[in-house]
Scaffold this active site. Structure first.
Site, PDB file in Angstrom:
ATOM      1  CB  SER A 119       2.463   4.992   0.429  1.00 25.42           C
ATOM      2  OG  SER A 119       3.017   3.773   0.047  1.00 25.42           O
TER       3      SER A 119
ATOM      4  CG  HIS B  47       1.240   8.105  -1.666  1.00 19.58           C
ATOM      5  ND1 HIS B  47      -0.010   8.193  -0.336  1.00 19.58           N
ATOM      6  CD2 HIS B  47       1.276   6.770  -2.482  1.00 19.58           C
ATOM      7  CE1 HIS B  47      -0.432   7.249  -0.577  1.00 19.58           C
ATOM      8  NE2 HIS B  47      -0.093   6.263  -1.067  1.00 19.58           N
TER       9      HIS B  47
ATOM     10  CE  LYS C  68      -2.102   5.842  -3.108  1.00 20.52           C
ATOM     11  NZ  LYS C  68      -2.787   4.944  -3.475  1.00 20.52           N
TER      12      LYS C  68
END
Length: 403
Positions: A188, A216, A247
């Protein structure tokens, strides 16, 4: 007695501030979105948000919000206990089934966060006879989770397959019962993908499992947004996936472990963060269900995100900024050297004054000398938003550095 500790804490905090490393939390006065209002001393200021993990723009999507609202009437506010004590709602089972189907796994178990998922999976599955071989840049939750188990620990250099082979050899030589390679799907701080095909090749050669934290990536990476194992066509070769609902999949909270039936079944019996934490709130589960439905049918959103990240890289490169190479929606703008941390922080502050919200990252979040502003593109950004962000970078650089 607190007086001595107070003095030590104050000294440490002052040292952090003197080094320009103090991290301030900016207050938002609106829902999370590409366009937000930040709270200031003078009231509120409009800002373009380029620092959220809101990759598909679902955090304030009206259908996600509506699903969460409706859940209050149907399912209440909270579960008030853990699932094996107070029961589990059909809503939670439906969400686990949706995640399993989306990722192509046998079953899924929900946790309060992916930090908890990573904190619970290793202790249950691996003992002192086993070995974990972990990428050196894995997320803190993976590192902490691995520390909680008694397995031997081996660490390989980031995305370095020669070193991974060497660590597998060392683990094999130690006489381990079971080896497991652990990696982030996307790192990330850099936006780099793990080389999953090569990792899976080595895993098969050495008889190791593969565990990927795909926080992610899930929702927007790969042809149908399933994640890095889809992107690299290794869906049948990755054994366990951990991830988050916080997310791209709505941006709320909650995490999961998805994998073989026996793995999930044993986690339900022994994973401490699952057994001793309340179930995910019904509203989060309902909103996440809708987010998964939108993500798996959102080619237009993924295409918009792809166009935004390409445009941002092109314009920033033309403007002479130092970008880490890559294809992910995370684009680190680098400010190397001893003064890099201070410069990055000052530029981020100057950009906020111009209505663009970004965050500077420095040690200990990233290595010393490698400070950066991590820009995160979203499908909710327009092309004009991207151009405005680049213009703010240029103006802030001129203000801070004179160049």
């Amino acid at each position: 007695m607190y007086g001595d500790l107070r003095a030590r804490l104050a000294t440490t905090l002052q040292e952090i501030d003197n080094a320009g490393l103090t991290k301030y939390e900016r207050r938002l006065a609106t829902p999370q979105s590409a366009h937000i209002q930040t709270a200031t001393a003078a009231g509120q200021a409009a800002s373009l948000n380029f620092c959220a993990n809101n990759y598909l723009g679902l955090a304030d999507h009206p259908e996600v919000v509506a699903a969460a609202k409706a859940s209050y009437d149907d399912w209440g506010f909270g579960m008030a206990s853990v699932r094996f004590i107070c029961g589990t709602q059909e809503l939670h089972k439906d969400l686990e089934g949706a995640i399993s189907d989306f990722l192509g796994m046998a079953d899924t178990i929900l946790f309060s966060s992916c930090f908890d998922a990573n904190g619970g999976v290793f202790e249950v599955l691996f003992g002192e006879e086993d070995a974990i071989i972990s990428d050196e840049l894995n997320h803190a939750s993976l590192i902490d989770g691995i520390r909680l188990c008694k397995a031997q620990r081996f660490r390989y250099k980031n995305r370095d397959m020669a070193d991974l082979r060497a660590q597998l050899e060392a683990a094999k030589a130690s006489g381990t019962r079971q080896m497991c390679i652990v990696t982030d799907g996307v790192f990330s701080m850099d936006g780099y993908y793990a080389p999953l095909p090569q990792i899976c090749d080595l895993a098969e050669e050495y008889g190791a499992l593969v565990l990927v934290d795909d926080s992610h990536a899930v929702g927007f990476v790969g042809e149908h947004g399933r994640g890095t194992h889809e992107l690299f066509d290794v869906m049948s070769r990755v054994d366990i996936i951990t991830g988050t609902l916080g997310k791209a999949l709505g941006g709320a909270s909650g995490g999961y472990v998805s994998g073989p039936q026996e793995v999930v079944d044993l986690l339900r019996q022994r994973a401490r963060p699952y057994l001793f934490s309340n179930a995910v709130a019904p509203a989060v589960a309902a909103g996440s269900m809708k987010a998964i439905d939108l993500a798996r049918n959102s080619d237009a959103l993924r295409q918009q995100l792809d166009a935004n990240k390409v445009l941002f890289r092109e314009l920033m490169t033309q403007a002479g900024f130092d970008l880490l190479p890559g294809e992910h929606a995370i684009v680190p703008v680098m400010f190397p050297g001893e003064e890099g941390a201070r410069t990055a922080a000052q530029i981020a502050d100057a950009m906020l004054e111009q209505g663009v919200y970004v965050i500077a990252f420095s040690y200990p979040v990233v290595p010393k000398g490698k400070a950066r502003i991590r820009v995160q593109l979203s499908a909710a950004h327009s092309q004009d938003d991207v151009r405005a962000c680049v213009a703010a970078f240029v103006a802030a650089r001129a203000q801070v550095t004179g160049s």
